[in-house]
Design a protein around this motif. Structure first.
Motif, PDB file in Angstrom:
ATOM      1  N   LYS A  36     -10.564  -4.782  -0.934  1.00 43.53           N
ATOM      2  CA  LYS A  36      -9.590  -5.791  -1.366  1.00 43.53           C
ATOM      3  C   LYS A  36      -8.416  -5.140  -2.093  1.00 43.53           C
ATOM      4  O   LYS A  36      -7.269  -5.562  -1.956  1.00 43.53           O
ATOM      5  CB  LYS A  36     -10.264  -6.805  -2.301  1.00 43.53           C
ATOM      6  N   PHE A  37      -8.734  -4.119  -2.897  1.00 43.82           N
ATOM      7  CA  PHE A  37      -7.675  -3.429  -3.653  1.00 43.82           C
ATOM      8  C   PHE A  37      -7.081  -2.255  -2.868  1.00 43.82           C
ATOM      9  O   PHE A  37      -6.340  -1.454  -3.428  1.00 43.82           O
ATOM     10  CB  PHE A  37      -8.224  -2.957  -5.003  1.00 43.82           C
ATOM     11  N   GLN A  38      -7.466  -2.131  -1.600  1.00 44.52           N
ATOM     12  CA  GLN A  38      -6.875  -1.141  -0.682  1.00 44.52           C
ATOM     13  C   GLN A  38      -7.190   0.295  -1.080  1.00 44.52           C
ATOM     14  O   GLN A  38      -6.385   1.201  -0.890  1.00 44.52           O
ATOM     15  CB  GLN A  38      -5.361  -1.364  -0.575  1.00 44.52           C
ATOM     16  N   VAL A  39      -8.384   0.512  -1.639  1.00 47.45           N
ATOM     17  CA  VAL A  39      -8.751   1.874  -2.064  1.00 47.45           C
ATOM     18  C   VAL A  39     -10.177   2.219  -1.614  1.00 47.45           C
ATOM     19  O   VAL A  39     -10.859   3.000  -2.265  1.00 47.45           O
ATOM     20  CB  VAL A  39      -8.650   2.029  -3.609  1.00 47.45           C
ATOM     21  N   PHE A  40     -10.622   1.655  -0.489  1.00 50.41           N
ATOM     22  CA  PHE A  40     -11.995   1.916  -0.038  1.00 50.41           C
ATOM     23  C   PHE A  40     -12.153   3.393   0.360  1.00 50.41           C
ATOM     24  O   PHE A  40     -12.985   4.117  -0.187  1.00 50.41           O
ATOM     25  CB  PHE A  40     -12.334   0.970   1.120  1.00 50.41           C
ATOM     26  N   ASN A  41     -11.333   3.856   1.321  1.00 51.83           N
ATOM     27  CA  ASN A  41     -11.228   5.288   1.645  1.00 51.83           C
ATOM     28  C   ASN A  41     -12.559   5.976   1.919  1.00 51.83           C
ATOM     29  O   ASN A  41     -12.758   7.123   1.527  1.00 51.83           O
ATOM     30  CB  ASN A  41     -10.539   6.049   0.499  1.00 51.83           C
TER      31      ASN A  41
END
Length: 444
Positions: free
Chosen positions: A414-419
């Motif tokens: 959701k915060f675009q930091v799964f990576n």
């Protein structure tokens, strides 16, 4: 695929490193501040020992000093005063785990009958006789020990000031008048005052079941927990009559173990503590989260995200702590790492709704909070999340099975930091995501 958004914001990563460098640049001066203040305290404690040899001076506080350099906040520091006693000869009388199961068991320290060398702890000032026991003749009473230590501290401070062993204004003993389970002193490091809580401790081998269970967690370096378990642990006052294992001591050792691993675990803790101090607590002027709260968040994040790649990049590492913290604030429950039944946010007196809003604002647009120099000014990227994230964050309150890696991976995405490239983890995360969509716990 959800993880397609993962590389977003890559251009902003240097900002996180600038912020971390600014914190690190204060590390050496903070270490010197700590050393100067500690030296003042050691001078006083040496005179306490000279007056009453039952109270020892412990000079080995390297891990506590290191922890102080990680911090920006000004929470009190513990200074243990070990008691000169053959602790293994004492009888531990367990009083049972608290009914709520939310902390270590309290105990009494019994002095056995006819054991030589314990006479100094059988005087009225620290001892309470017992006639109804066949094994012990009485108990060492923490309330009495604290009272003796307080009088010794006052006398030692007067002596040190009178003989100019400490400089004028270097120590404020006004808070010694307060009654509690520790003795508080404000000590000057030169330009900053550091509050120390003086705590009498009995060190001995003592089983800590909660720590033994933690050995099963893959997030700690191999053998590190075994070393902690094999060492003596301090027993500290739990009440005027009872002692308990010091959980702060154990948590500090666990933090030290995490610090030996590659990655940005401790860096992310430093960043959030700085943001907490500057923004969420208005420069330390307002109430809010403590370093202890954030330390607990890091320990949980390390368990939930055990892979090295979770901690390889600074921004992503910090978000590992942020999603755990946001979930705890949204559910109003931060479990103690060793005693999960204990909620560290309960009865904290904090406005958790207002605090949640502040943390969510940072998580959504961190760039505005990380700017420390005029060259960092510029337009912030758009918010990373929309409305409705709080409903998703509250799911563990109704279903504790959500307190797991796959659920927190959804939050990272959701915060675009799964990576994360691991196919099993991506699959598990997408499965949980579909479940939350079905529940309506998502805004998009």
């Amino acid at each position: 695929v959800l993880s397609a958004r993962a590389p977003a914001m890559a251009v902003q990563v240097p900002l996180w490193h600038h912020y971390l460098q600014a914190i690190r640049s204060r590390g050496a001066p903070r270490a010197q501040d700590h050393q100067r203040a500690e030296n003042v305290l050691f001078t006083v404690l040496e005179h306490v020992h000279a007056r009453d040899p039952r109270f020892l001076v412990d000079y080995s506080h390297d891990l506590e000093a290191f922890q102080f350099t990680l911090r920006s906040s000004e929470d009190p520091l513990d200074m243990e005063v070990p008691l000169w006693v053959d602790a293994e000869a004492l009888l531990i009388e367990e009083l049972g785990v608290p009914e709520t199961g939310d902390g270590p068991a309290s105990c009494r320290l019994g002095v056995p009958r006819e054991v030589p060398g314990l006479e100094r702890w059988m005087t009225d000032d620290v001892f309470s006789a017992s006639e109804d026991s066949t094994t012990c003749c009485g108990h060492i009473v923490p309330g009495k020990v604290l009272h003796v230590l307080k009088d010794l501290l006052v006398a030692a401070i007067v002596h040190c000031k009178h003989h100019s062993l400490i400089t004028p204004g270097s120590l404020n003993a006004a808070s010694l008048r307060e009654e509690g389970l520790c003795l508080s002193l404000l000590v000057s490091s030169g330009w900053r005052m550091i509050r120390f809580n003086i705590v009498p401790v009995v060190r001995r081998k003592h089983r800590v079941p909660a720590l033994e269970g933690a050995q099963l967690m893959p997030c700690f370096p191999e053998g590190s927990l075994k070393r902690i378990i094999s060492q003596e642990v301090p027993l500290v006052p739990a009440s005027a009559q009872h002692w308990r294992v010091s959980t702060d001591y154990l948590l500090t050792r666990l933090l030290g173990a995490l610090g030996s691993l590659q990655g940005h675990r401790l860096d992310s803790l430093s960043i959030l503590d700085r943001v907490n101090h500057e923004s969420w607590r208005d420069g330390g002027q307002g109430p809010g989260l403590t370093f202890g709260h954030l330390k607990m968040v890091l320990l949980w994040a390390s368990v939930l995200f055990p892979a090295p790649e979770d901690w390889a990049e600074l921004q992503g590492a910090t978000y590992r702590l942020l999603v755990v913290l946001l979930c705890c604030l949204a559910t109003k429950n931060l479990p103690h790492f060793l005693y999960p039944e204990r909620n560290l946010l309960q009865d904290s007196g904090l406005d958790l709704n207002a605090l949640y809003q502040r943390v969510e604002r940072f998580a959504s647009q961190p760039e505005a909070f990380l700017r420390i120099h005029v060259t960092h000014l510029g337009r912030s990227p758009p918010p990373r999340i929309g409305n409705g994230i709080k409903a998703l964050l509250q799911l563990p309150a109704s279903d504790p099975t959500y307190w797991a890696t796959a659920y927190f991976d959804v939050l990272l995405d959701k915060f675009q930091v799964f990576n994360i490239q691991d196919k099993d983890r991506i699959s598990a995360m997408q499965s949980i995501f579909r479940k939350t969509k079905a529940l309506g716990g998502d805004e998009s």
